[in-house]
Design an enzyme around this catalytic site. Sequence first.
Site, PDB file in Angstrom:
ATOM      1  N   ARG A   1       0.986  -1.050  -0.097  1.00 30.19           N
ATOM      2  CA  ARG A   1      -0.108  -0.046   0.261  1.00 30.19           C
ATOM      3  C   ARG A   1       0.687   1.180   0.054  1.00 30.19           C
ATOM      4  NH1 ARG A   1      -3.341  -2.683  -1.393  1.00 30.19           N
ATOM      5  NH2 ARG A   1      -5.611  -3.198  -0.588  1.00 30.19           N
TER       6      ARG A   1
ATOM      7  N   GLU B   1      -2.523   8.145  -6.273  1.00 31.53           N
ATOM      8  CA  GLU B   1      -2.500   7.190  -7.370  1.00 31.53           C
ATOM      9  C   GLU B   1      -3.647   7.600  -8.079  1.00 31.53           C
ATOM     10  OE1 GLU B   1      -2.538   2.890  -6.682  1.00 31.53           O
ATOM     11  OE2 GLU B   1      -0.541   3.107  -5.668  1.00 31.53           O
TER      12      GLU B   1
ATOM     13  N   HIS C   1       1.139   0.105  -9.945  1.00 35.38           N
ATOM     14  CA  HIS C   1       0.183  -0.945  -9.157  1.00 35.38           C
ATOM     15  C   HIS C   1      -0.154  -2.346  -9.960  1.00 35.38           C
ATOM     16  CE1 HIS C   1      -2.722  -0.481  -5.551  1.00 35.38           C
ATOM     17  NE2 HIS C   1      -2.508  -1.801  -5.816  1.00 35.38           N
TER      18      HIS C   1
END
Length: 525
Positions: free
Chosen positions: A231, A260, A278
Amino acid sequence: MPKVLISDKMDPKAAQIFRERGVEVDEITGKTPEELKAIIGQYDGLAIRSSTKVTREILDAATNLKVVGRAGIGVDNVDIPSASAKGVVVMNTPFGNSITTAEHAIALMFALARDLPEADKSTQAGKWEKNRFMGVEVTGKTLGLIGAGNIGSIVADRALGLKMKVVAFDPFLSPERAMELGVEKVELDQLLARADFITLHTPLTDQTRNILSAENLAKTKKGVRIINCARGGLVDEAALKEGLDSGHIGGAALDVFVQEPAKESPLFNTPNFISTPHLGASTNEAQVNVAIQVAEQMADYLVTGGVTNALNVPSLTAEEAPRVKPYMELAEKLGSLVGQLTTGDLPRVSIHSEGAATEVNQKPIVSAVLAGFLRTQTDTVNMVNAPFLAKERGIEIREVKTEKEGDYHTLIRVSVKTDLGERSVAGTLFNHSQPRLVELFGIKVEADLTGHMLYVVNEDAPGFIGRLGTALGEAGVNIGTFHLGRREAGGEAVVLLSLDEAVTPELIAHVRTLPGVKTARALKF
């Protein structure tokens, strides 16, 4: 026939499973929020990935909706409180992409060890800079694992196969589980000092935010390489850049960022830094797995009423629910309280029911305690998978029932074995439905566990309450309720305050400096 909408791109096997299970399905992707609101009222179920935002407005328009299924782990795009208020079950698939994420962490470790991205760019530019790229072997190196749960344990297994040494920091990792995994359980400072590579596999919580802070990064071995596929926010990105620029940190690879999509970052173009967008769950296998799992779970719920991996409801029959739910609410609050107030090794949790509490189904009560307890450390836990996660972490669960009534008609006590010994909290139900704390670590205290709270242990002496109230008042924090308890006059006392807003770390630090204060901590329920 139940009807489901798949609103994000998903593997075709999901729709196939719905139809095989007797569920009508429409695949309509790319809708705007307004367009989704216009059609959502037709559906009993909504299957999503990360693009669809299930907001309160969407839920208000979803007059027939019974279940939202997220194909993946994170449910940041779902308003779970609003879904709960509407009676909508929210499910996810917390284990469908574990192997994929673990393998991505290993891939980034190799990329850092051999500087593969820069070597590739240099070679394709025709430079052939063979002497520029001097890498390191991973064999014999020490991998520091922050978080040894489902994904972390897979990374450990792969690293051991590469003949690495693995040390792990995880408050929930028991010595027995560490031995089973083949890793050495250590404290965070030990890990920082010893690790050649550090990889993070923990959720983002108040306890783990910036766990690799500037202070902790300074404690690492010179030349350490850091990988984060968990994370954004676990690593202080500004401090990481400073470490890379100074040369103290030998390399870093991030798959996740605080903001993000990360279109800009001060880390970009920093030497020895690798980034990916990601991609932890981005493999064909993972996408198929989560699609199949979410379709199976949703179909089971819509056709038979079975509940699996639900984030906001337990497994209960319709007959049990009205009687058991108040006990579950009490149990979850007690578990959360213990989780927020205890640190260190937690190898055993005991749930003791007394009086009327022994007459109801104990399984949801135990699951509720574990869910509240583990939710302080992991954001993927629910009442269905909490027992599995506890077992995975080597936590022993003990259940005790005493049918005879004590001081209360009904009572639930949650005890944990810690480095400081056995510690317990207890609660009851007022009017058969209202959860109330009645004992905290051996001190009698009656309190509602709700919203933002402040927990203070202090020496029982005149003037303390005034000093505490003044400190909060000067900070502009309004007190809702004030609960007191003490062992004896002049001895140790406990204060539990419900507040209208969260207290800042600065205010907590100030409260700890007040005369007589032994400890102070912010709580949230």
